[in-house]
Motif scaffolding. Structure first.
Motif, PDB file in Angstrom:
ATOM      1  N   PHE A 157      -6.451  -1.667  -4.935  1.00 41.25           N
ATOM      2  CA  PHE A 157      -7.220  -1.752  -6.142  1.00 41.25           C
ATOM      3  C   PHE A 157      -8.075  -0.517  -6.471  1.00 41.25           C
ATOM      4  O   PHE A 157      -8.121   0.121  -7.390  1.00 41.25           O
ATOM      5  CB  PHE A 157      -8.506  -2.793  -6.076  1.00 41.25           C
ATOM      6  CG  PHE A 157      -7.852  -4.321  -6.038  1.00 41.25           C
ATOM      7  CD1 PHE A 157      -6.635  -4.519  -6.391  1.00 41.25           C
ATOM      8  CD2 PHE A 157      -8.857  -5.383  -5.558  1.00 41.25           C
ATOM      9  CE1 PHE A 157      -6.297  -6.019  -6.298  1.00 41.25           C
ATOM     10  CE2 PHE A 157      -8.630  -6.573  -5.571  1.00 41.25           C
ATOM     11  CZ  PHE A 157      -7.148  -6.861  -5.962  1.00 41.25           C
ATOM     12  N   ALA A 158      -8.420   0.209  -5.154  1.00 46.70           N
ATOM     13  CA  ALA A 158      -8.839   1.392  -5.195  1.00 46.70           C
ATOM     14  C   ALA A 158      -8.032   2.347  -5.818  1.00 46.70           C
ATOM     15  O   ALA A 158      -8.502   3.455  -6.757  1.00 46.70           O
ATOM     16  CB  ALA A 158      -9.322   2.093  -3.762  1.00 46.70           C
ATOM     17  N   LEU A 159      -6.788   2.370  -5.447  1.00 50.05           N
ATOM     18  CA  LEU A 159      -5.736   3.258  -6.074  1.00 50.05           C
ATOM     19  C   LEU A 159      -5.337   3.210  -7.531  1.00 50.05           C
ATOM     20  O   LEU A 159      -5.370   3.856  -8.199  1.00 50.05           O
ATOM     21  CB  LEU A 159      -4.377   3.158  -5.077  1.00 50.05           C
ATOM     22  CG  LEU A 159      -3.369   4.087  -5.240  1.00 50.05           C
ATOM     23  CD1 LEU A 159      -3.819   5.312  -4.307  1.00 50.05           C
ATOM     24  CD2 LEU A 159      -2.050   3.846  -4.817  1.00 50.05           C
ATOM     25  N   PRO A 203      -5.723   7.665   0.103  1.00 47.01           N
ATOM     26  CA  PRO A 203      -5.870   9.229  -0.493  1.00 47.01           C
ATOM     27  C   PRO A 203      -6.750   8.958  -1.859  1.00 47.01           C
ATOM     28  O   PRO A 203      -6.233   9.429  -3.020  1.00 47.01           O
ATOM     29  CB  PRO A 203      -4.446   9.397  -0.776  1.00 47.01           C
ATOM     30  CG  PRO A 203      -3.857   8.143  -1.099  1.00 47.01           C
ATOM     31  CD  PRO A 203      -4.687   7.397   0.199  1.00 47.01           C
ATOM     32  N   VAL A 204      -7.893   8.479  -1.763  1.00 43.09           N
ATOM     33  CA  VAL A 204      -8.584   8.389  -2.605  1.00 43.09           C
ATOM     34  C   VAL A 204     -10.230   8.856  -2.371  1.00 43.09           C
ATOM     35  O   VAL A 204     -10.491   9.081  -1.434  1.00 43.09           O
ATOM     36  CB  VAL A 204      -8.936   6.806  -3.454  1.00 43.09           C
ATOM     37  CG1 VAL A 204      -7.682   6.144  -3.750  1.00 43.09           C
ATOM     38  CG2 VAL A 204      -9.640   5.893  -1.857  1.00 43.09           C
ATOM     39  N   ASN A 205     -11.146   9.272  -3.463  1.00 44.88           N
ATOM     40  CA  ASN A 205     -12.257   9.887  -3.026  1.00 44.88           C
ATOM     41  C   ASN A 205     -13.279   8.755  -2.930  1.00 44.88           C
ATOM     42  O   ASN A 205     -14.165   8.469  -3.823  1.00 44.88           O
ATOM     43  CB  ASN A 205     -12.597  10.581  -4.313  1.00 44.88           C
ATOM     44  CG  ASN A 205     -14.227  11.307  -4.264  1.00 44.88           C
ATOM     45  OD1 ASN A 205     -14.601  11.454  -3.086  1.00 44.88           O
ATOM     46  ND2 ASN A 205     -14.808  11.693  -5.270  1.00 44.88           N
ATOM     47  N   GLN A 327       1.798   7.605  -7.361  1.00 47.08           N
ATOM     48  CA  GLN A 327       1.026   7.694  -6.071  1.00 47.08           C
ATOM     49  C   GLN A 327       1.250   6.774  -5.126  1.00 47.08           C
ATOM     50  O   GLN A 327       1.284   7.181  -3.955  1.00 47.08           O
ATOM     51  CB  GLN A 327      -0.420   7.347  -6.871  1.00 47.08           C
ATOM     52  CG  GLN A 327      -0.885   8.802  -7.580  1.00 47.08           C
ATOM     53  CD  GLN A 327      -2.380   8.354  -7.811  1.00 47.08           C
ATOM     54  OE1 GLN A 327      -3.215   8.116  -6.926  1.00 47.08           O
ATOM     55  NE2 GLN A 327      -2.651   8.486  -9.074  1.00 47.08           N
ATOM     56  N   LEU A 328       1.641   5.484  -5.558  1.00 48.69           N
ATOM     57  CA  LEU A 328       2.339   4.623  -4.533  1.00 48.69           C
ATOM     58  C   LEU A 328       3.539   5.082  -3.819  1.00 48.69           C
ATOM     59  O   LEU A 328       3.394   5.165  -2.659  1.00 48.69           O
ATOM     60  CB  LEU A 328       2.661   3.324  -5.051  1.00 48.69           C
ATOM     61  CG  LEU A 328       1.514   2.493  -5.809  1.00 48.69           C
ATOM     62  CD1 LEU A 328       1.932   1.503  -6.760  1.00 48.69           C
ATOM     63  CD2 LEU A 328       0.609   1.935  -4.593  1.00 48.69           C
ATOM     64  N   GLU A 329       4.272   5.786  -4.344  1.00 49.39           N
ATOM     65  CA  GLU A 329       5.695   6.236  -3.844  1.00 49.39           C
ATOM     66  C   GLU A 329       5.201   7.524  -2.694  1.00 49.39           C
ATOM     67  O   GLU A 329       5.536   7.507  -1.446  1.00 49.39           O
ATOM     68  CB  GLU A 329       6.416   7.020  -4.815  1.00 49.39           C
ATOM     69  CG  GLU A 329       7.791   7.706  -4.280  1.00 49.39           C
ATOM     70  CD  GLU A 329       8.430   6.586  -3.498  1.00 49.39           C
ATOM     71  OE1 GLU A 329       9.018   7.140  -2.386  1.00 49.39           O
ATOM     72  OE2 GLU A 329       8.362   5.383  -3.838  1.00 49.39           O
ATOM     73  N   SER A 330       4.332   8.506  -3.009  1.00 50.60           N
ATOM     74  CA  SER A 330       3.761   9.381  -2.211  1.00 50.60           C
ATOM     75  C   SER A 330       3.082   8.807  -1.167  1.00 50.60           C
ATOM     76  O   SER A 330       2.837   9.358   0.016  1.00 50.60           O
ATOM     77  CB  SER A 330       2.971  10.490  -3.080  1.00 50.60           C
ATOM     78  OG  SER A 330       1.828   9.960  -3.238  1.00 50.60           O
TER      79      SER A 330
END
Lengths: 339, 339
Positions: A157-159, A203-205, A327-330
């Protein structure tokens, strides 16, 4: 671009049909597909002034009600406006997104079983973007799609929320907070304790825990929680705003008598309520599916549709789904892999 | 009657000491025991005008801070104002209840490990009584003592809340509702689904699910939920009220210029905020222990104490704990047993 608008799942299809005609007049680059009963739709549309060449009717004989079991309804009512719309969203490359006034459950099931999830997403989530007191916006995810969650879901969810705020609100590095009972690290329940450590690795703030009283403070861009907590938070904000505006108006009418004052007070009440009233700012996004779906209130009215279409249009133009997929891919790449 | 007041666990002990002196003047039948540093207490009390014969100092050299681990703190700081107060509450038959500005966790631990639970109660719960928009009151239980709950706990909360509303607010047959994401029976998460069926079997007036937006509507007398959800609900009400009052005031100052109007608007804001400000209506009750404990905000001020003492006094006079114990007792009797 093509947007599917499911008006029949709402309480007042006629109002939503008029709203769709209005939306077509606002956005000349938008084409709409409306699933539902052609006779009913044609009759209502005949009373509207709009560019008929940009509206296409997709015959659908059934409607999924608010009180039906979502999974059953999706399976049994193949010819419902919602399922037909979702199937077209899945199959038609030109279809960019869908707007529906259906129940959260039915829309979620369509998103998962008909449209399909993005690779790396276990549970799509419902995310409204709410106005904050400092004039900004905050994304609350999940606000009702998943009543029972695991920490991995909340991490996803954060992503999703981060991507939404980047693409839709142009927030470069969205501040992600975990809805909790206190800002201190040790506070919370089993889910939040597990989630906090997972979020710290994402990889989120991630800026830490937040308290419900600061939800609309503007200190955060993405509020992460399970769908039960998010729904309670959203509805208590909504209910409290209505109560407080009414109480404040009453007290002021007593202190400032006279019809002129009472009109000004009523105007002020309307102005304040606007930012706490969903109908005025469209709906909530179901994020994590192959294409964006926007859920509007069952009680959505004519005003809702042009706003919702505008939001969906920006999401499609911003390429939200692709950017989430990237982003999910990376993320799925192992550290050290070539970018 | 004897009430223990732990002022040192709060942010501003001096204000709470002055408030306690004021409370003694309001309630001539109340005697207060104050655990803490005698020198500090005597110095502060010397500046107050009150009946010193009804205030007793209980020496305690330590203070438990808000950020300490509750279980550790209770074990290690035996000479803290909170633990000393709780021990006296347990041992002194004349001690009717305790008021503390300590952290929820520390107070909960003292309630469980020092004062002790009532037979039939697994988890004591924290329950504030909030004013409703129709001028009544509603008990929210649990609002933060138990972040992770099982359905049996929530069922016990329903019973505790029912007893509180009967004894404190004289509501004959309190309407108990389960905080949920919708009123429909099928909505909710695993905990609420299980709890709904348990509540239906309980000797309480269970009226079904409720939505957070109706928390203060006056439709319900007892709102049952786990401590995480209750805390989010309470804090979002508090935060939203403050936001909306500020927004409404700003809009009105624009529409109704002039210093006179601006003063009236400020008065109205204060009047509305009063019912959304904890300090003005005391605290939350820790229910389910052998004697009543009232938790006041860490940020509680001088005004808080007379109010809190008044509430604790009514609970003691109403014999809350005995009436809860009786109900638990009558429930534990098998159907068919003689009353």
């Amino acid at each position: 671009m093509k947007i599917i608008v499911d008006v029949f799942s709402g309480d007042d299809p006629k109002a939503l049909i008029r709203g769709t005609a209005a939306a077509l007049n606002v956005y000349p680059d938008v084409r709409v597909v409306m699933p539902g009963d052609p006779t009913y739709l044609e009759r209502e549309l005949a009373t509207c002034d709009y560019d008929a060449s940009r509206l296409e009717i997709l015959p659908a004989s059934e409607v999924i009600g608010n009180d039906e079991s979502p999974t059953m309804a999706i399976r049994q009512k193949r010819d419902s406006s919602l399922v037909r719309g979702a199937s077209l969203l899945r199959s038609d490359p030109e279809a960019g997104g869908m707007i529906s006034a259906g129940s959260t459950g039915a829309i979620l099931c369509c998103g998962i079983f008909v449209v399909g999830r993005l690779r790396g997403i276990d549970r799509p989530a419902l995310a409204p973007v709410l106005p904050t007191v400092d004039g900004g916006s905050v994304c609350l995810i999940d606000c009702g799609a998943n009543a029972d969650c695991r920490s991995e879901y909340l991490a996803q969810f954060a992503l999703l929320g981060t991507s939404l705020m980047r693409t839709l609100c142009k927030v470069e590095n969205p501040r992600v907070a975990l809805v909790n009972v206190g800002v201190e690290g040790h506070k919370g329940n089993m889910l939040t304790s597990q989630t906090a450590s997972v979020l710290a690795e994402m990889p989120v703030n991630f800026v830490g825990n937040m308290e419900a009283r600061d939800a609309l403070s503007g200190k955060y861009d993405v509020l992460v929680c399970d769908g039960f907590v998010g729904n309670v938070l959203l509805k208590s904000i909504e209910g409290t705003a209505a109560n407080v505006v009414a109480e404040m108006s009453e007290v002021l009418r007593r202190k400032l008598p006279g019809s002129e004052n009472s009109e000004l007070i009523a105007d002020a009440a309307r102005e304040v309520m606007r930012s706490y009233d969903y109908n005025s700012y469209g709906g909530a996004y179901l994020l994590g599916c192959r294409k964006p779906i926007e859920k509007i209130h069952g009680a959505a009215n004519e005003r809702t549709i042009p706003y919702a279409v505008g939001q969906m249009r920006s999401m499609i133009l911003a390429g939200l789904t692709d950017s989430i997929a990237e982003q999910l891919e990376s993320m799925s790449r192992k550290p050290g892999d070539e970018k």
